[in-house]
Scaffold this motif. Structure first.
Motif, PDB file in Angstrom:
ATOM      1  N   ALA A 223      40.078  89.237   0.420  1.00  0.00           N
ATOM      2  CA  ALA A 223      39.207  89.497   1.567  1.00  0.00           C
ATOM      3  C   ALA A 223      39.456  88.566   2.740  1.00  0.00           C
ATOM      4  O   ALA A 223      38.749  88.623   3.724  1.00  0.00           O
ATOM      5  N   GLY A 224      40.444  87.711   2.666  1.00  0.00           N
ATOM      6  CA  GLY A 224      40.685  86.757   3.740  1.00  0.00           C
ATOM      7  C   GLY A 224      39.857  85.499   3.550  1.00  0.00           C
ATOM      8  O   GLY A 224      39.391  85.202   2.467  1.00  0.00           O
ATOM      9  N   THR A 225      39.665  84.771   4.619  1.00  0.00           N
ATOM     10  CA  THR A 225      38.950  83.497   4.574  1.00  0.00           C
ATOM     11  C   THR A 225      37.510  83.680   5.032  1.00  0.00           C
ATOM     12  O   THR A 225      37.255  84.304   6.062  1.00  0.00           O
ATOM     13  N   VAL A 226      36.599  83.103   4.267  1.00  0.00           N
ATOM     14  CA  VAL A 226      35.177  83.180   4.588  1.00  0.00           C
ATOM     15  C   VAL A 226      34.658  81.762   4.808  1.00  0.00           C
ATOM     16  O   VAL A 226      34.779  80.910   3.934  1.00  0.00           O
ATOM     17  N   PRO A 227      34.107  81.471   5.991  1.00  0.00           N
ATOM     18  CA  PRO A 227      33.569  80.126   6.209  1.00  0.00           C
ATOM     19  C   PRO A 227      32.285  79.913   5.411  1.00  0.00           C
ATOM     20  O   PRO A 227      31.515  80.843   5.181  1.00  0.00           O
ATOM     21  N   LEU A 228      32.057  78.682   4.973  1.00  0.00           N
ATOM     22  CA  LEU A 228      30.842  78.325   4.246  1.00  0.00           C
ATOM     23  C   LEU A 228      30.005  77.369   5.085  1.00  0.00           C
ATOM     24  O   LEU A 228      30.544  76.529   5.798  1.00  0.00           O
ATOM     25  N   THR A 229      28.700  77.507   4.990  1.00  0.00           N
ATOM     26  CA  THR A 229      27.787  76.560   5.617  1.00  0.00           C
ATOM     27  C   THR A 229      26.655  76.282   4.642  1.00  0.00           C
ATOM     28  O   THR A 229      26.464  77.002   3.668  1.00  0.00           O
ATOM     29  N   VAL A 230      25.907  75.230   4.925  1.00  0.00           N
ATOM     30  CA  VAL A 230      24.770  74.871   4.086  1.00  0.00           C
ATOM     31  C   VAL A 230      23.642  74.372   4.985  1.00  0.00           C
ATOM     32  O   VAL A 230      23.878  73.706   5.983  1.00  0.00           O
ATOM     33  N   SER A 231      22.428  74.750   4.632  1.00  0.00           N
ATOM     34  CA  SER A 231      21.243  74.212   5.286  1.00  0.00           C
ATOM     35  C   SER A 231      20.568  73.291   4.283  1.00  0.00           C
ATOM     36  O   SER A 231      20.474  73.620   3.102  1.00  0.00           O
ATOM     37  N   ILE A 232      20.093  72.137   4.754  1.00  0.00           N
ATOM     38  CA  ILE A 232      19.496  71.142   3.875  1.00  0.00           C
ATOM     39  C   ILE A 232      18.124  70.756   4.406  1.00  0.00           C
ATOM     40  O   ILE A 232      17.977  70.462   5.588  1.00  0.00           O
ATOM     41  N   GLY A 233      17.138  70.770   3.522  1.00  0.00           N
ATOM     42  CA  GLY A 233      15.804  70.302   3.864  1.00  0.00           C
ATOM     43  C   GLY A 233      15.416  69.184   2.923  1.00  0.00           C
ATOM     44  O   GLY A 233      15.743  69.222   1.747  1.00  0.00           O
ATOM     45  N   GLY A 234      14.740  68.176   3.432  1.00  0.00           N
ATOM     46  CA  GLY A 234      14.364  67.066   2.572  1.00  0.00           C
ATOM     47  C   GLY A 234      13.238  66.244   3.162  1.00  0.00           C
ATOM     48  O   GLY A 234      12.779  66.486   4.275  1.00  0.00           O
ATOM     49  N   THR A 235      12.805  65.278   2.389  1.00  0.00           N
ATOM     50  CA  THR A 235      11.752  64.374   2.823  1.00  0.00           C
ATOM     51  C   THR A 235      11.924  63.046   2.113  1.00  0.00           C
ATOM     52  O   THR A 235      12.516  62.980   1.042  1.00  0.00           O
ATOM     53  N   ALA A 236      11.417  62.006   2.719  1.00  0.00           N
ATOM     54  CA  ALA A 236      11.422  60.685   2.082  1.00  0.00           C
ATOM     55  C   ALA A 236      10.222  60.606   1.142  1.00  0.00           C
ATOM     56  O   ALA A 236       9.231  61.309   1.308  1.00  0.00           O
TER      57      ALA A 236
ATOM     58  N   LEU B  81      15.045  66.775   7.955  1.00  0.00           N
ATOM     59  CA  LEU B  81      14.402  65.800   7.076  1.00  0.00           C
ATOM     60  C   LEU B  81      13.123  65.286   7.707  1.00  0.00           C
ATOM     61  O   LEU B  81      13.060  65.090   8.921  1.00  0.00           O
ATOM     62  N   VAL B  82      12.124  65.056   6.878  1.00  0.00           N
ATOM     63  CA  VAL B  82      10.858  64.473   7.325  1.00  0.00           C
ATOM     64  C   VAL B  82      10.772  63.080   6.729  1.00  0.00           C
ATOM     65  O   VAL B  82      10.902  62.916   5.516  1.00  0.00           O
ATOM     66  N   PRO B  83      10.558  62.045   7.552  1.00  0.00           N
ATOM     67  CA  PRO B  83      10.401  60.708   6.982  1.00  0.00           C
ATOM     68  C   PRO B  83       9.120  60.614   6.150  1.00  0.00           C
ATOM     69  O   PRO B  83       8.162  61.339   6.392  1.00  0.00           O
ATOM     70  N   GLY B  84       9.130  59.759   5.163  1.00  0.00           N
ATOM     71  CA  GLY B  84       7.963  59.603   4.280  1.00  0.00           C
ATOM     72  C   GLY B  84       6.897  58.726   4.828  1.00  0.00           C
ATOM     73  O   GLY B  84       6.922  58.175   5.871  1.00  0.00           O
TER      74      GLY B  84
END
Length: 68
Positions: free
Chosen positions: A21-34, A65-68
Motif C-alpha cells: 500500500a505504499g508508505t503510511v505516516p504515523l502520529t501519536v497524541s499524548i495526554g497526561g498529568t503530574a 499535559l496538566v501539571p499536578g
C-alpha cells in the motif's frame, strides 16, 4: 513534557509500509498529568484521558499535559 514530545517526534518519523500500500505516516497524541500527593489513580487517569481527547480535538499529533 520533554519525554512525551520526544516520543511524539520519534513516532512521527516512522514510515509504516503495510503490504503493497505504499508508505503510511504515523502520529501519536499524548495526554497526561503530574501526580499530586493527594491524587487518586482514577482521578489521574480521568485527567490524562481528558488531555488525550483535547490533543485529538486540536488536530492530533500533539502532547497535552496538566501539571499536578
Amino acid at each position: 513534557m520533554q519525554v512525551a514530545e520526544r516520543i511524539r517526534g520519534e513516532v512521527e518519523q516512522i514510515r509504516f509500509r503495510p503490504g503493497n500500500a505504499g508508505t503510511v505516516p504515523l502520529t501519536v497524541s499524548i495526554g497526561g498529568t503530574a501526580c499530586a500527593s493527594d491524587a487518586t489513580l482514577p482521578d489521574l487517569l480521568r485527567t490524562a484521558d481528558r488531555q488525550l481527547y483535547e490533543a485529538k480535538a486540536r488536530g492530533r499529533n500533539l502532547v497535552r499535559l496538566v501539571p499536578g
